[in-house]
Design an enzyme around this catalytic site. Structure first.
Site, PDB file in Angstrom:
ATOM      1  N   HIS A  18       0.846  -1.200   0.000  1.00 46.53           N
ATOM      2  CA  HIS A  18       0.000   0.000   0.000  1.00 46.53           C
ATOM      3  C   HIS A  18       0.874   1.239   0.000  1.00 46.53           C
ATOM      4  O   HIS A  18       2.090   1.168   0.203  1.00 46.53           O
ATOM      5  CB  HIS A  18      -0.989  -0.016   1.170  1.00 46.53           C
ATOM      6  CG  HIS A  18      -0.375   0.069   2.542  1.00 46.53           C
ATOM      7  ND1 HIS A  18       0.540  -0.846   3.016  1.00 46.53           N
ATOM      8  CD2 HIS A  18      -0.553   0.974   3.549  1.00 46.53           C
ATOM      9  CE1 HIS A  18       0.873  -0.521   4.263  1.00 46.53           C
ATOM     10  NE2 HIS A  18       0.239   0.592   4.603  1.00 46.53           N
ATOM     11  N   HIS A  41       1.304   3.816   1.954  1.00 50.34           N
ATOM     12  CA  HIS A  41       1.790   4.553   3.117  1.00 50.34           C
ATOM     13  C   HIS A  41       3.321   4.525   3.056  1.00 50.34           C
ATOM     14  O   HIS A  41       3.924   3.512   2.690  1.00 50.34           O
ATOM     15  CB  HIS A  41       1.285   3.939   4.430  1.00 50.34           C
ATOM     16  CG  HIS A  41      -0.125   4.351   4.761  1.00 50.34           C
ATOM     17  ND1 HIS A  41      -0.930   3.647   5.607  1.00 50.34           N
ATOM     18  CD2 HIS A  41      -0.869   5.418   4.332  1.00 50.34           C
ATOM     19  CE1 HIS A  41      -2.104   4.259   5.710  1.00 50.34           C
ATOM     20  NE2 HIS A  41      -2.094   5.327   4.935  1.00 50.34           N
ATOM     21  N   ASP A  95       5.880   4.223   4.947  1.00 56.50           N
ATOM     22  CA  ASP A  95       6.753   3.215   5.559  1.00 56.50           C
ATOM     23  C   ASP A  95       6.738   1.900   4.780  1.00 56.50           C
ATOM     24  O   ASP A  95       7.423   0.944   5.161  1.00 56.50           O
ATOM     25  CB  ASP A  95       6.403   2.998   7.046  1.00 56.50           C
ATOM     26  CG  ASP A  95       4.937   2.669   7.282  1.00 56.50           C
ATOM     27  OD1 ASP A  95       4.087   3.068   6.461  1.00 56.50           O
ATOM     28  OD2 ASP A  95       4.628   2.019   8.294  1.00 56.50           O
ATOM     29  N   HIS A  96       6.005   1.862   3.679  1.00 55.72           N
ATOM     30  CA  HIS A  96       5.985   0.658   2.841  1.00 55.72           C
ATOM     31  C   HIS A  96       6.492   0.897   1.419  1.00 55.72           C
ATOM     32  O   HIS A  96       6.643  -0.053   0.661  1.00 55.72           O
ATOM     33  CB  HIS A  96       4.577   0.056   2.814  1.00 55.72           C
ATOM     34  CG  HIS A  96       4.140  -0.439   4.151  1.00 55.72           C
ATOM     35  ND1 HIS A  96       4.101  -1.775   4.485  1.00 55.72           N
ATOM     36  CD2 HIS A  96       3.774   0.228   5.280  1.00 55.72           C
ATOM     37  CE1 HIS A  96       3.713  -1.905   5.743  1.00 55.72           C
ATOM     38  NE2 HIS A  96       3.502  -0.695   6.255  1.00 55.72           N
ATOM     39  N   HIS A 124      -7.420  -1.656   5.533  1.00 55.86           N
ATOM     40  CA  HIS A 124      -6.581  -0.623   6.135  1.00 55.86           C
ATOM     41  C   HIS A 124      -7.119   0.749   5.735  1.00 55.86           C
ATOM     42  O   HIS A 124      -8.129   0.839   5.041  1.00 55.86           O
ATOM     43  CB  HIS A 124      -5.119  -0.832   5.672  1.00 55.86           C
ATOM     44  CG  HIS A 124      -4.111  -0.083   6.475  1.00 55.86           C
ATOM     45  ND1 HIS A 124      -4.153   0.013   7.845  1.00 55.86           N
ATOM     46  CD2 HIS A 124      -3.013   0.634   6.095  1.00 55.86           C
ATOM     47  CE1 HIS A 124      -3.135   0.738   8.266  1.00 55.86           C
ATOM     48  NE2 HIS A 124      -2.430   1.134   7.226  1.00 55.86           N
ATOM     49  N   HIS A 146       5.862  -5.458  12.160  1.00 54.70           N
ATOM     50  CA  HIS A 146       5.221  -4.138  12.056  1.00 54.70           C
ATOM     51  C   HIS A 146       4.886  -3.550  13.424  1.00 54.70           C
ATOM     52  O   HIS A 146       3.871  -2.889  13.617  1.00 54.70           O
ATOM     53  CB  HIS A 146       3.971  -4.195  11.167  1.00 54.70           C
ATOM     54  CG  HIS A 146       3.597  -2.845  10.610  1.00 54.70           C
ATOM     55  ND1 HIS A 146       2.677  -2.007  11.202  1.00 54.70           N
ATOM     56  CD2 HIS A 146       4.052  -2.167   9.535  1.00 54.70           C
ATOM     57  CE1 HIS A 146       2.564  -0.898  10.499  1.00 54.70           C
ATOM     58  NE2 HIS A 146       3.386  -0.959   9.482  1.00 54.70           N
TER      59      HIS A 146
END
Lengths: 301, 301
Positions: free
Chosen positions: B60, B62, B64-65, B140, B268
């Site tokens: 996804h 976001h 941090d990914h 999410h 995570h």
């Protein structure tokens, strides 16, 4: 004035070296200059408080100078830093950041202000009570600016002994600091020079990365105290430097010499070199005052 | 099958922890799953060859990914890696990457292929001779997929002793591996089971991050060998988990238990926790086989 090098190596982040980013502390303001990938971690490692970063200057849109910006903004937001961020950089930077914020549906809880640069001439892009920032148009493969940070001349400093000797009342002190002469009650005119000391000489810092050898910067950075100039290559790679529109250590030193700066700091070394000492050796054949930037190094200027 | 955790902490990169990224080695293929900021340096630190990364799966958008993806692509290009890159991720990822390549005028010297995902249903997104990859739609704050990696059933293995005993010529070996029975010259039919061993059981790995507790994944990941499931919070923060659409360790373990997976790996973790051992303790109250991911850890599965 204090300069902290967060990263000063060209091209790609590696295990022990980082792409370009540095923090200039000047008159109690912190300016972040460039923001390669990993800059936020480098800020942590160098114990620079996130909340003190409000002004960010991006030289150009090559990844080793800005890929860390979106992560920095996101982290400031996640950590609820609530100071506005002002970002100065080439046109397009706003679109890059806003697209990612939109797609991640992660809007910062502070103001995000973009000042997109397009001019090929040096321009004043920041000014406050004590500091000016001007662009230094550079010659690179994409639109690129360096940045000149200049302290303004401080007010004159009160000579307390002198004002007390003339029994001047405190309400006049501000006028004296502003440069006014004083007429005493007995009609004597006391000149400002008798009541004040000269302010400290304002200092200046010029950041020039990335750029080919470019004498067009000379009038802009003339007599600057400190010049950070990229030196991606040694002289043995002078042709590669020209082709990729970077500078050699000797070219950087030549700019320093011709601009009559006081001090040269070299950085943006190609990762092909195992050690950086030769950059200093080569530069010093042209200009005497050469320092080498390195990740985590600070310069008290 | 081998899993290398490059980063498994939520939200922001820190001095000693990294955002989500992992490398799954399966049937001699390397799959990069998520790509938080700093992933390229983590690949270096974990001695994973850049040239072996050809398939990248992004759960996804976001930061941090995926904030490390543009830097990874740029570095592969600068280092003249010349294998094509195939990137699977939510719609929008292509625009983010292409915009930055365009503005930096830095086009990779290899093919860059995007497979943008929009479906809310599990779909087959990758298939080769030995491996399948399917999406696992997650729940999410933005459109998110986990990924299910499945080995295909290998061909049966030749029982050399048996085929030699029947004096079968080598030109029939491939047919035997493909499952065929063999008619001997004397008219005897030898069944395939007499000439071969069963192939190894195909293995499977499910990556589920980020997601709220979501039983809709159960039929997709049922009886998977290894489930990596996010556990951002401990049970004391269950309300925060629900609000931010993340899972607790107990919720992750409940999914593992209900899906009858063999092994659960947690990751995570929110950076609010000083130590991660409690995630295992809490999860094991629900499901027995729990391992903790940590940056730099490898799992031989």
């Amino acid at each position: 004035m204090k300069l902290t090098i967060l990263g000063c190596y060209a091209a790609t982040p590696r295990t022990f070296t980082n792409p370009t980013s540095q923090v200039l502390e000047i008159k109690n303001r912190l300016f972040l200059i460039d923001c390669g990938e990993g800059t936020q971690v480098q800020l942590r490692k160098n114990k620079i408080k996130f909340s003190k970063i409000n002004q960010i200057f991006i030289s150009h849109l090559h990844g080793d100078h800005f890929f860390g910006l979106i992560g920095l903004i996101s982290t400031f937001s996640l950590l609820n830093c609530n100071n506005d961020l002002h970002i100065y950089g080439p046109k397009g930077i706003k679109e890059i950041i806003m697209l990612q914020l939109r797609l991640s549906n992660s809007w910062p809880n502070f103001g995000l202000h973009f000042y997109e640069l397009t001019s090929g001439q040096s321009e004043l892009i920041y000014e406050d009570e004590k500091v000016l920032v001007k662009t230094i148009p550079l010659k690179h493969r994409v639109y690129t600016n360096g940045f000149l940070f200049q302290e303004k001349i401080d007010k004159r400093k009160l000579n307390i002994e002198a004002v007390e000797q003339y029994q001047i009342e405190k309400c006049y002190y501000q006028n004296i600091k502003n440069g006014k002469d004083i007429l005493l009650d007995d009609g004597t005119l006391v000149s400002n020079e008798q009541l004040t000391f000269d302010p400290e000489q304002p200092r200046s810092y010029a950041f020039c990365s990335d750029t080919a050898y470019n004498e067009a910067v000379l009038p802009i950075i003339e007599k600057t105290d400190i010049l950070y100039h990229e030196a991606t290559f040694l002289q043995s790679e002078v042709n590669l430097a020209a082709k990729t529109m970077h500078s050699t250590a000797i070219e950087a030193a030549t700019i320093a010499e011709k601009a009559q700066v006081k001090q040269l700091i070299l950085g943006h070394y190609s990762t092909r070199y195992e050690a950086i000492e030769l950059f200093k050796v080569e530069a010093e054949t042209v200009f005497p005052n050469v320092l080498l930037a390195d990740d985590g190094k600070t310069f008290d200027l």
